[in-house]
Design a protein around this motif. Sequence first.
Motif, PDB file in Angstrom:
ATOM      1  N   ALA A   1     -45.413 -63.974  39.140  1.00 27.37           N
ATOM      2  CA  ALA A   1     -46.754 -63.515  39.486  1.00 27.37           C
ATOM      3  C   ALA A   1     -46.999 -63.730  40.970  1.00 27.37           C
ATOM      4  O   ALA A   1     -46.744 -64.802  41.505  1.00 27.37           O
ATOM      5  N   GLY A   2     -47.508 -62.712  41.634  1.00 24.57           N
ATOM      6  CA  GLY A   2     -47.761 -62.789  43.068  1.00 24.57           C
ATOM      7  C   GLY A   2     -46.714 -62.084  43.900  1.00 24.57           C
ATOM      8  O   GLY A   2     -46.922 -61.837  45.083  1.00 24.57           O
ATOM      9  N   ASP A   3     -45.542 -61.784  43.303  1.00 19.67           N
ATOM     10  CA  ASP A   3     -44.516 -61.054  44.035  1.00 19.67           C
ATOM     11  C   ASP A   3     -44.992 -59.646  44.351  1.00 19.67           C
ATOM     12  O   ASP A   3     -45.689 -59.019  43.549  1.00 19.67           O
ATOM     13  N   VAL A   4     -44.657 -59.156  45.519  1.00 16.72           N
ATOM     14  CA  VAL A   4     -44.979 -57.786  45.909  1.00 16.72           C
ATOM     15  C   VAL A   4     -43.689 -57.090  46.314  1.00 16.72           C
ATOM     16  O   VAL A   4     -42.943 -57.599  47.157  1.00 16.72           O
TER      17      VAL A   4
END
Length: 474
Positions: free
Chosen positions: A241-244
């Motif tokens: 979660a939070g990876d782009v």
Amino acid sequence: MATEVRSLREFKMPDVGEGLTEAEILTWYVKPGDTVTDGQVFCEVETAKAAVELPIPFDGVVERLFFPAGATVDVGTVIISVAVAGEAGAAVPAAAPVAAAPAVPAEPERREVLVGYGPRTGATQRRARRTTTTTVTATPAPAAPVVPAAPVAPAPVVPAPSAAPVLDEQPTGERPLAKPPVRKLAKDLGIDLRAVVPTGRDGVITREDVHAHASALAAPAVAPVEAGSVEAAVPVPVTVAGDVRVPIKGVRKATAQAMVASAFTAPHVTEFVQVDVTRTMKFVRRLKESGELGRDVRISPLLLVAKALLTAVKRHPEINAQWDEAAQEIVIKGQVNLGIAAATPRGLIVPNIKDAGGKTLTGLAVSLGELIDTARQGKTSPGDMQGGTITITNVGVFGVDTGTPILNPGEAAILAVGTIRDMPWVHKGKVVPRQVTTLALSFDHRLVDGELGSKVLADVAALLERPKRLITWG
């Protein structure tokens, strides 16, 4: 009374640069039902070199847009169809659906080329898509023999509807069906839509499908395989979660490929020198205050750095050269096309000032200002980025002291200019605060030896230390 005949004209993605095979549609300026006229800009596309606006070459009414904004399209693929007025004859009703209107066959020998150096020859080839199959295994009961799994039949292909496809759905079978908002959601989450199981009507992927797939990827790691299982499970990539994830395409993709090719083709050597540019900064202020170059002309330290490099090239023309691998020759260029590395929202580009060596200080200032403004607006044309012979990259604007710049492919040298700082410096036998910068010159050691590179760098440093030499040396 004869009924007006309408024929369908198709516009294919042109080769908007030299040797490019695809382009991304950035923005549509029209929609189905809009009236367009010959020469009207109807969309903007981005290639590996620049963003380019495309004009329509005929009058008519837009019938269909074949791809949504954000799609990457091969050169030669139809992207828009327009109904144009014809002569009286066998009538086609004006309200007929797009699917019923006969398409005008394309001329095989001709391709629309709006920007660049002529049509490309040969068929466009695109790298085949890579697919990954995940095998799910189960642990058999202790008493039961292991039975090989039966081959899984491929999923049936959903036929395209007979009516004209809607823009939100992809017209080709290569890409999964999904509406633009769903595609954007998948892009933001870093999800490949080809891996998502569709539950919508006619095989369309919905927002819920994307969220379900994202939840599955973010789930805890798979439990360890028990002893006696048929085979080890194939590891599944986990998205934290939070990876782009940012797709590498367009200018960024071209830059990455060019830098890798340059780094592993040309043997780089980098030399450094610190320079007292106090007099140069005073000279810049004097030019601004006096208006000698014109009231509307932009004056900056970069202007004098560019002039100093051009003067050094004039004194040592062998630095303005190119390596000809096929002929095994060094080509010393007769004209200096000065490249200026510019950071833009689409990535790093290097437009160049044609025949910069033949310009006066005023002419160079005007050209430099226009180049920077055009780059910031994202309007640099492919032609402005071709034919460079030597480059300046100004890393000082980011507060960086120096770096080891990588050569722009095909060029022999690149000069990096660091930030200008107040530093203690020995001046006239005393340690006093002076304005100092660091210059770094990278060069291709096949063309430029240490002596030539050192002379060029020393000349640039001497000119910036005493800028009045620009007049006497130039």
